[in-house]
Design a protein around this motif. Structure first.
Motif, short mmCIF file in Angstrom:
data_model
loop_
_atom_site.label_atom_id
_atom_site.label_comp_id
_atom_site.label_asym_id
_atom_site.label_seq_id
_atom_site.Cartn_x
_atom_site.Cartn_y
_atom_site.Cartn_z
N PRO A 1 -7.14 -62.45 24.56
CA PRO A 1 -8.54 -62.38 24.13
C PRO A 1 -8.78 -61.17 23.23
O PRO A 1 -8.27 -60.08 23.47
CB PRO A 1 -9.31 -62.25 25.45
N GLY A 2 -9.54 -61.39 22.17
CA GLY A 2 -9.94 -60.30 21.31
C GLY A 2 -11.21 -59.64 21.84
O GLY A 2 -11.71 -59.96 22.92
N LYS A 3 -11.70 -58.73 21.08
CA LYS A 3 -12.93 -58.04 21.44
C LYS A 3 -14.10 -59.02 21.38
O LYS A 3 -14.21 -59.82 20.44
CB LYS A 3 -13.19 -56.86 20.50
N LYS A 4 -14.95 -58.98 22.38
CA LYS A 4 -16.10 -59.88 22.40
C LYS A 4 -16.94 -59.67 21.16
O LYS A 4 -17.22 -58.54 20.76
CB LYS A 4 -16.94 -59.63 23.65
N ARG A 5 -17.33 -60.76 20.52
CA ARG A 5 -18.15 -60.68 19.32
C ARG A 5 -19.09 -61.87 19.28
O ARG A 5 -18.95 -62.82 20.06
CB ARG A 5 -17.28 -60.64 18.06
N THR A 6 -20.02 -61.83 18.36
CA THR A 6 -21.04 -62.87 18.30
C THR A 6 -20.59 -64.07 17.49
O THR A 6 -20.80 -65.22 17.88
CB THR A 6 -22.34 -62.31 17.70
N SER A 7 -19.94 -63.80 16.34
CA SER A 7 -19.59 -64.90 15.44
C SER A 7 -18.64 -64.38 14.36
O SER A 7 -18.29 -63.20 14.35
CB SER A 7 -20.85 -65.47 14.78
N GLN A 8 -18.27 -65.29 13.46
CA GLN A 8 -17.48 -64.90 12.30
C GLN A 8 -18.23 -65.32 11.04
O GLN A 8 -18.75 -66.44 10.96
CB GLN A 8 -16.11 -65.57 12.32
N LYS A 9 -18.27 -64.42 10.09
CA LYS A 9 -18.98 -64.72 8.85
C LYS A 9 -18.30 -65.87 8.12
O LYS A 9 -17.08 -65.92 8.01
CB LYS A 9 -19.02 -63.47 7.95
N GLY B 1 -19.69 -68.73 11.77
CA GLY B 1 -18.72 -69.49 12.52
C GLY B 1 -18.77 -69.16 14.01
O GLY B 1 -18.82 -67.99 14.40
N SER B 2 -18.75 -70.20 14.84
CA SER B 2 -18.83 -69.98 16.28
C SER B 2 -17.47 -69.57 16.83
O SER B 2 -16.46 -70.22 16.57
CB SER B 2 -19.30 -71.24 17.00
N VAL B 3 -17.45 -68.51 17.62
CA VAL B 3 -16.24 -68.05 18.30
C VAL B 3 -16.33 -68.37 19.80
O VAL B 3 -15.54 -67.85 20.60
CB VAL B 3 -16.02 -66.55 18.08
N THR B 4 -17.28 -69.21 20.17
CA THR B 4 -17.54 -69.52 21.58
C THR B 4 -16.85 -70.82 21.97
O THR B 4 -17.11 -71.87 21.38
CB THR B 4 -19.05 -69.65 21.82
N ALA B 5 -15.97 -70.77 22.96
CA ALA B 5 -15.41 -71.98 23.56
C ALA B 5 -16.41 -72.53 24.55
O ALA B 5 -17.08 -71.78 25.26
CB ALA B 5 -14.09 -71.66 24.26
#
Length: 798
Positions: A716-724, A349-353
């Motif tokens: 904002p949460g901690k920067k991360r790449t994605s969500q499983k 899952g994309s967490v990127t706006a």
């Protein structure tokens, strides 16, 4: 969050129960305003007038001898403004506030001088249940150094309203001096409607299935500013077409009934899309790969394209920062587009706006875009609010909703998410529909129906309404969706109990009602035939004729410029596709002659304008409706913007909102509607961007709504790449059949967990021969291990 809530009227006496119970007097043709020229003295304000306003500003109220007539006028001046407004308002009392009749309209006029462009005629109404509340801003007053008359007509008075008050709000530094107010009830302009069809058609409308089929498997529908419709299929959820590189779109012309198949550069199956300010269509992401059993799920790519309605061709933009299969797409008040959610190139899952810049005509680099690193899911319904924040309604696609209450307000500038309460059964709103109700100025959102593909219960009848004008808005339960018939494999039968529908389509109509139509009871199965009209004024549904065609997964319904509704598509779990197209003729087109807009003086509009049109018969209202860009029950940009009007015979002056968040820049359908709710054929007008505002600060036209939120706030949460995300996110078990086929991971609860019962259900729903992919058989459908599910040996009793 800083509290910018509208304050109570300054120093005025509150209404007493006795005043509220006073018997309203009937409206007359005479001026309904007491002390319209401020000539009768009161306390520190003239009789029947009071000081009103809110926010952080320095101001003065004064009675001046510089009058239009008589000896007195009222001057309101702001010398410093951070936020809010000030206005002289008719006193909110039974003795002073004019009595009104629900369903009627009133002509308002006044004489004024103004040294600021930031002024507006503002209305409040008294609801017999909820008390006094802000109603709407009607007209922006141009700067005037000498006495100038301004006239405007109210919308129809809402149900439950017995009195109104009004005055001129000053939103910017400068002054407004006013005098000689008038208010008169508008006479009924047209005779009663006459039915031009059968009695049933005039009450419920009618559906017609067109003789020509849609040539492509389209699940994306975009109404173009030339009146044609872009139908995007990509691979059309077909593994065979994907493998062959066959990606298609079509342009449909309602005027001729013809389709033109358009070369399509990439698989735009399950992309996002929205109209840009110039009328071109921005298409973002799509399908990079179908799932692989035992491997990855769906994958989204980073590519983005623009479709040009003039050349009917696609051209590539720069790439997005991430892949987004099933992304949201919301146009902002400055013309930018913001996007959330979807699946990345690795199926997570994309967490990127993402932000597409209107000025630069490209996606912005990651460092320029505010990020919360939140996963909003698939096609999250993000609706632009009047102050530029985004309301996540809780409508989404596939599985469960976001954590918490399931709906939220996102403030991009502050980069905060605030939970909003009240959404019923938040984890059963998969492929519900959400719309900003007519008019957009009312800031109310309706959410309808839904289900859950993970657990696959019967879809529900839930509706929820939220009023975003409230200081601390919360959803409240609306009336249940009407029930229709459902096909459970043995032909249509009446729905029972709490059976409702998912895959809901909701369409804003030019008479101010909402058509909800189509749907299914379970994941890609059991079509529901039911349509109804929701009336935002009464908060009720009226069942009408139902589309004879199944309209479940991958269906779309949308408004055409002639006032009809077009419905396309249906993609059940057995992989088939319904190419038939239905057209709904609403009852308002069967009420006799329709008005016509005979001329539009200027099709290029700017915020705060007064624009003139001519009509061939009296009209009661006019509005802008943003053309559809819909897929998977989702069109968060759909909106109906009221245009308060002033009438002089066949000439009608329309007052355009000064707030670009209410009507983001772009092309709109302009409808004129008579007192019977009969609309004209739409004319196309182009509303330009914030640079056209007469004031440099658009916030002067923003009200303090939803500014005392009490829900949980996160930054904002901690920067991360994605969500499983599970590979079965679509609710389909890919161990069986081709990728076109969706054998549900969870069968409806009435289907027993046995091979015989499951295979019987699959047979009833026309799944045909199902090959087992790989060695696993998680649903136990291949008991004899011959590689074919639901064979005779598999269902034989043992």
């Amino acid at each position: 969050m800083k509290n910018r809530r509208r304050q109570a009227l300054l120093g005025v006496t509150a209404l007493t129960a006795g005043l509220l119970l006073a018997t309203p007097q009937p409206a007359s043709a005479a001026n309904l305003i007491k002390n319209p020229g401020f000539e009768t003295a009161g306390g520190d304000m003239p009789y029947c007038w009071e000081k009103s306003g809110w926010g952080d500003n320095d101001f003065t109220f004064s009675t001046t001898a510089d009058a239009h007539s008589g000896t007195k006028a009222m001057k309101v001046e702001l010398t410093r403004r951070v936020e809010g407004d000030r206005k002289a308002l008719i006193t909110e009392s039974a003795a002073c506030a004019p009595v009104v009749t629900p369903g009627k309209q009133y002509d308002l006029s006044l004489w004024y001088k103004s040294t600021t462009p930031d002024t507006a005629v503002t209305l409040f109404r008294h609801d017999t249940t909820a008390g006094w509340q802000y109603w709407t801003d009607l007209k922006t007053l141009e700067m005037a150094g000498s006495w100038t008359q301004a006239s405007v007509r109210t919308p129809e008075v809402p149900t439950g309203t017995d009195r109104i008050t009004w005055g001129v709000s000053v939103y910017g530094t400068g002054s407004a001096t006013t005098d000689d107010y008038t208010m008169e009830q508008v006479a009924d302009p047209v005779p009663p409607a006459q039915c031009t069809g059968t009695a049933d058609q005039c009450a419920n409308g009618r559906w017609d299935v067109l003789p020509t089929q849609n040539p492509v498997r389209s699940m994306h529908s975009v109404v173009l500013n030339n009146g044609k419709v872009l139908l995007i299929a990509g691979s059309g959820n077909s593994e065979e077409q994907f493998d062959a590189g066959t990606f298609t779109s079509a342009v449909y012309d309602p005027a001729t009934g013809a389709y033109k198949v358009i070369p399509t550069p990439k698989d735009m199956f399950c992309a996002g899309h929205v109209q840009l300010q110039d009328g071109r269509v921005l298409v973002m992401s799509g399908n990079k790969a179908y799932p692989v059993v035992g491997g990855h799920g769906y994958e989204g790519f980073k590519d983005s394209y623009v479709f040009d309605p003039v050349t009917e061709t696609y051209s590539k933009t720069n790439d997005m920062n991430d892949g987004h299969w099933y992304p949201s797409a919301t146009v902002l008040g400055n013309g930018d587009v913001i996007s959330f959610g979807g699946l990345r190139e690795d199926s997570t899952g994309s967490v990127t706006a993402e932000l597409f810049s209107q000025a630069e005509q490209q996606w912005q680099p990651l460092w320029k875009v505010n990020q919360t690193w939140s996963y909003w899911g698939l096609y999250p319904s993000m609706i632009l609010m009047q102050d530029g924040r985004l309301f996540y309604s809780g409508s989404h696609v596939f599985g469960n909703n976001i954590p918490g209450t399931g709906s939220a307000i996102y403030d991009y500038g502050a980069n905060t998410i605030t939970q909003v309460p009240g959404l019923q059964n938040k984890d059963e709103r998969d492929q519900s529909a959400s719309v900003l109700l007519p008019p957009a100025q009312d800031q109310k959102v309706l959410t309808l129906g839904g289900g859950n593909i993970d657990s696959n219960p019967e879809a529900n009848r839930l509706t929820d309404v939220i009023d975003l004008k409230q200081p601390n808005p919360a959803y409240v339960a609306g009336p249940p969706l009407p029930q229709g018939t459902v096909d459970l494999g043995n032909g249509p039968q009446p729905e029972t109990g709490n059976q409702g529908k998912m895959y809901v389509s909701a369409v804003l109509l030019p008479d101010g009602k909402v058509l909800e139509t189509g749907g299914g009871l379970h994941n890609r199965a059991n079509p529901v035939h039911e349509s109804s009209l929701y009336d935002p004024d009464t908060g009720t549904f009226d069942p009408v004729a139902a589309d004879p065609e199944a309209r479940g997964y991958h269906s779309s319904a949308f408004l055409l410029p002639d006032g009809r509704v077009m419905a396309t598509g249906d993609n059940p779990g057995n992989g088939t596709w319904n190419h038939n197209v239905s057209i709904y003729t609403p009852p308002y087109l069967l009420k006799g002659p329709r008005p016509s807009i005979t001329s539009v003086i200027d099709t290029e509009w700017t915020y705060g304008d007064t624009q003139r049109i001519t009509v061939d018969r009296p009209i009661a209202k006019a509005e802008l409706i943003r053309p559809a860009a819909v897929t998977h029950s989702s069109d968060p940009n759909q909106r109906f913007v009221d245009l308060p009007l002033a009438v002089d015979g066949d000439n009608v002056d329309l007052n355009v909102t000064s707030n670009p968040n209410l009507a983001p820049p772009g092309w709109y359908m302009l409808f004129a509607v008579d007192a019977n709710g009969v609309p004209s054929v739409a004319k196309w007008v182009h509303l330009q961007g914030p640079a056209a505002l007469s004031a440099t600060d658009a916030s002067a036209h923003v009200h303090a709504f939803a500014d005392d939120l009490s829900g949980k706030v996160t930054g904002p949460g901690k920067k991360r790449t994605s969500q499983k995300v599970s590979p079965t996110v679509s609710g389909c078990d890919r161990h069986y059949g081709s990728l076109n086929v969706c054998v549900p991971t969870a069968f409806p609860k009435e289907v027993k967990a046995t091979a015989a019962a499951r295979c019987t259900w699959l047979k009833k729903n026309d799944y045909g021969r199902l090959k087992v992919n790989g060695k696993d058989d998680p649903l136990g459908l291949d008991r004899n291990k011959d590689g074919i599910a639901c064979g005779k040996a598999d269902v034989r009793k043992r």
